[in-house]
Design a protein around this motif. Structure first.
Motif, mmCIF file in Angstrom:
data_model
loop_
_atom_site.group_PDB
_atom_site.id
_atom_site.type_symbol
_atom_site.label_atom_id
_atom_site.label_comp_id
_atom_site.label_asym_id
_atom_site.label_seq_id
_atom_site.Cartn_x
_atom_site.Cartn_y
_atom_site.Cartn_z
ATOM 1 N N GLY A 1 -1.898 12.655 -7.749
ATOM 2 C CA GLY A 1 -2.165 13.672 -6.723
ATOM 3 C C GLY A 1 -2.505 13.001 -5.410
ATOM 4 N N GLU A 2 -2.284 13.757 -4.354
ATOM 5 C CA GLU A 2 -2.486 13.276 -2.982
ATOM 6 C C GLU A 2 -3.898 12.692 -2.789
ATOM 7 O OE1 GLU A 2 0.003 13.764 -0.718
ATOM 8 O OE2 GLU A 2 -1.101 13.060 1.048
ATOM 9 N N GLU A 3 -4.897 13.419 -3.297
ATOM 10 C CA GLU A 3 -6.275 13.000 -3.034
ATOM 11 C C GLU A 3 -6.580 11.629 -3.662
ATOM 12 O OE1 GLU A 3 -9.147 16.014 -3.884
ATOM 13 O OE2 GLU A 3 -10.793 14.706 -3.231
ATOM 14 N N ALA A 4 -5.994 11.398 -4.857
ATOM 15 C CA ALA A 4 -6.235 10.124 -5.557
ATOM 16 C C ALA A 4 -5.715 8.944 -4.754
ATOM 17 C CB ALA A 4 -5.580 10.152 -6.929
ATOM 18 N N SER A 5 -4.688 9.186 -3.931
ATOM 19 C CA SER A 5 -4.115 8.081 -3.159
ATOM 20 C C SER A 5 -5.017 7.697 -1.981
ATOM 21 C CB SER A 5 -2.713 8.445 -2.649
ATOM 22 O OG SER A 5 -2.813 9.409 -1.618
ATOM 23 N N GLY A 6 -6.073 8.488 -1.750
ATOM 24 C CA GLY A 6 -6.958 8.238 -0.603
ATOM 25 C C GLY A 6 -7.582 6.857 -0.624
ATOM 26 N N ALA A 7 -7.851 6.342 -1.843
ATOM 27 C CA ALA A 7 -8.477 5.017 -1.947
ATOM 28 C C ALA A 7 -7.560 3.947 -1.379
ATOM 29 C CB ALA A 7 -8.808 4.721 -3.407
ATOM 30 N N ILE A 8 -6.250 4.079 -1.585
ATOM 31 C CA ILE A 8 -5.303 3.078 -1.070
ATOM 32 C C ILE A 8 -4.975 3.377 0.401
ATOM 33 C CG2 ILE A 8 -3.058 1.943 -1.431
ATOM 34 C CD1 ILE A 8 -4.968 1.633 -3.821
ATOM 35 N N MET B 1 0.834 -1.206 0.000
ATOM 36 C CA MET B 1 0.000 0.000 0.000
ATOM 37 C C MET B 1 0.870 1.258 0.000
ATOM 38 S SD MET B 1 -1.835 -2.630 1.050
ATOM 39 C CE MET B 1 -1.984 -3.053 2.784
ATOM 40 N N GLN B 2 1.973 1.231 0.775
ATOM 41 C CA GLN B 2 2.836 2.420 0.866
ATOM 42 C C GLN B 2 3.387 2.791 -0.516
ATOM 43 O OE1 GLN B 2 4.521 4.502 3.931
ATOM 44 N NE2 GLN B 2 4.021 5.466 1.979
ATOM 45 N N SER B 3 3.858 1.788 -1.273
ATOM 46 C CA SER B 3 4.466 2.092 -2.579
ATOM 47 C C SER B 3 3.407 2.647 -3.540
ATOM 48 C CB SER B 3 5.133 0.848 -3.160
ATOM 49 O OG SER B 3 4.164 -0.149 -3.392
ATOM 50 N N GLN B 4 2.174 2.170 -3.423
ATOM 51 C CA GLN B 4 1.116 2.696 -4.309
ATOM 52 C C GLN B 4 0.751 4.127 -3.917
ATOM 53 O OE1 GLN B 4 -2.125 -0.123 -5.652
ATOM 54 N NE2 GLN B 4 -1.269 -1.306 -3.987
ATOM 55 N N VAL B 5 0.636 4.372 -2.606
ATOM 56 C CA VAL B 5 0.268 5.721 -2.152
ATOM 57 C C VAL B 5 1.317 6.732 -2.620
ATOM 58 C CG1 VAL B 5 0.103 7.183 -0.077
ATOM 59 C CG2 VAL B 5 -1.168 5.031 -0.199
ATOM 60 N N THR B 6 2.603 6.387 -2.469
ATOM 61 C CA THR B 6 3.668 7.318 -2.857
ATOM 62 C C THR B 6 3.624 7.584 -4.365
ATOM 63 O OG1 THR B 6 5.002 6.402 -1.075
ATOM 64 C CG2 THR B 6 6.171 7.709 -2.714
ATOM 65 N N ALA B 7 3.515 6.518 -5.158
ATOM 66 C CA ALA B 7 3.536 6.691 -6.617
ATOM 67 C C ALA B 7 2.266 7.386 -7.116
ATOM 68 C CB ALA B 7 3.705 5.330 -7.288
ATOM 69 N N ILE B 8 1.128 7.040 -6.554
ATOM 70 C CA ILE B 8 -0.133 7.658 -7.001
ATOM 71 C C ILE B 8 -0.140 9.148 -6.641
ATOM 72 C CG2 ILE B 8 -2.636 7.703 -6.583
ATOM 73 C CD1 ILE B 8 -2.341 4.567 -6.262
ATOM 74 N N SER B 9 0.373 9.481 -5.447
ATOM 75 C CA SER B 9 0.439 10.901 -5.042
ATOM 76 C C SER B 9 1.303 11.669 -6.034
ATOM 77 C CB SER B 9 1.030 11.052 -3.640
ATOM 78 O OG SER B 9 0.255 10.347 -2.713
ATOM 79 N N LYS B 10 2.417 11.067 -6.444
ATOM 80 C CA LYS B 10 3.334 11.743 -7.385
ATOM 81 C C LYS B 10 2.702 11.868 -8.783
ATOM 82 C CE LYS B 10 7.664 10.743 -9.794
ATOM 83 N NZ LYS B 10 8.714 9.735 -9.937
ATOM 84 N N HIS B 11 2.076 10.811 -9.270
ATOM 85 C CA HIS B 11 1.621 10.802 -10.671
ATOM 86 C C HIS B 11 0.208 11.360 -10.845
ATOM 87 C CE1 HIS B 11 4.897 8.408 -12.599
ATOM 88 N NE2 HIS B 11 5.104 8.085 -11.333
#
Ligand SMILES: C[S@@+](CC[C@H](N)C(=O)[O-])C[C@H]1O[C@@H](n2cnc3c(N)ncnc32)[C@H](O)[C@@H]1O
Length: 272
Positions: A168-175, A156-166
């Motif tokens: 945006g922060e809000e999109a990573s909320g699902a993970i 989950m951590q690796s997805q949150v970091t990459a999704i936030s970068k590519h």
């Protein structure tokens, strides 16, 4: 953009969830839950937030043809996959589309209630646990698991970091939502507030593996609520995101296979 924090999947995501996430992640966790609940032949079982139904199917094997198994989930797409699998294999499980806060089944119907990686997504957690307790018979068992914090869970951590970068922060909320209810003690208190007894929790760390990390992450992301956000992306943009997710695994990715820890709180309780 409103973040999808209730793990609601659309399109082909539920089928990919069943093909990729279930064998690698959810089968090993279901084994842990069944080991603790010890379902017996003929018992009645409720699988709350059943998704594509892995816990329900595994427990049906234990309770046999005289045991009733009901899977409840909010998401019609997940239940469609669950129904297709059980009808293709002639497995007798009832699937019900409902919110855990209001399940249209009589009081005292079940010996065991499972909830695998579901509680973190419920807006009213005590209300949901009260509803589960209402559905359990006196002395009924409840066994659940909930992922612990992001820092302990590289998937989950690796997805949150990459999704936030590519994206945006809000999109990573699902993970992020997967790991948003991290404290075993806090979960225990939710159970006590809902009236449960003999509430115990433990930290369980499993090492999960997939021999093709690229395939697993590509299809894994496609089986999360993030899929709809990247549906229109070019292959190049998608590959850059996936590459960053794999990089985020560090030593848990050897360039081919993934072997990573997956850490959850496992909680057991009795209804009375
Ligand atoms: C990560 S999936 C886990 C599914 C399944 N337990 C498994 O082990 O594969 C979380 C599930 O919780 C369900 N869910 C979220 N909120 C819910 C609610 N309020 N009532 C019922 N199900 C809910 C979602 O639809 C999704 O299927």
């Amino acid at each position: 953009m409103k973040s999808n924090t209730k793990w609601q999947l659309s399109g082909t995501s539920a089928a990919l969830y069943e093909s990729y996430l279930v064998p690698t992640i959810f089968v090993p966790w279901a084994e842990q839950l069944l080991d603790r609940a010890l379902p017996q032949t003929g018992e009645s079982i409720l699988d709350v937030a059943c998704g594509t139904g892995i816990v329900a199917r595994m427990v049906k094997d234990k309770v046999g043809k005289n045991g009733r198994v009901v899977g409840v989930d909010l998401n019609g797409g997940m239940l469609e996959v669950a129904r297709a699998i059980s009808s293709a294999s002639n497995i007798d499980i009832e699937w019900l589309e409902a919110d855990v806060g209001n399940v249209p089944i009589a009081d005292n119907s079940f010996d065991i209630a499972f909830c695998q990686q579901g509680l973190q997504f419920f807006p009213d957690k005590v209300g949901a646990l009260k509803e589960i307790r209402r559905l359990l018979r006196p002395d009924g068992r409840c066994v659940i698991c909930v992922a612990q914090e992001l820092e302990k869970n590289p998937l989950m951590q690796s997805q949150v970091t990459a999704i936030s970068k590519h994206i945006g922060e809000e999109a990573s909320g699902a993970i992020r939502a997967v790991c948003a209810l991290s404290g075993g003690e806090a979960i225990k208190n939710l159970f006590l507030k809902a009236g449960f007894h003999d509430v115990e929790w433990e930290t369980v760390s499993l090492t999960l593996s997939h021999d093709n990390g690229l395939e697993f992450i590509t299809n894994g992301i496609a089986s999360t609520p993030v899929a709809e956000l990247i549906a229109e992306w070019s292959g190049e943009a998608r590959n850059a995101l996936i590459e960053d997710v794999l990089d985020g695994f560090g030593d848990y990715y050897d360039g081919n296979a993934l072997h990573f820890p997956h850490v959850s709180s496992v909680v057991t309780a009795r209804s009375v």
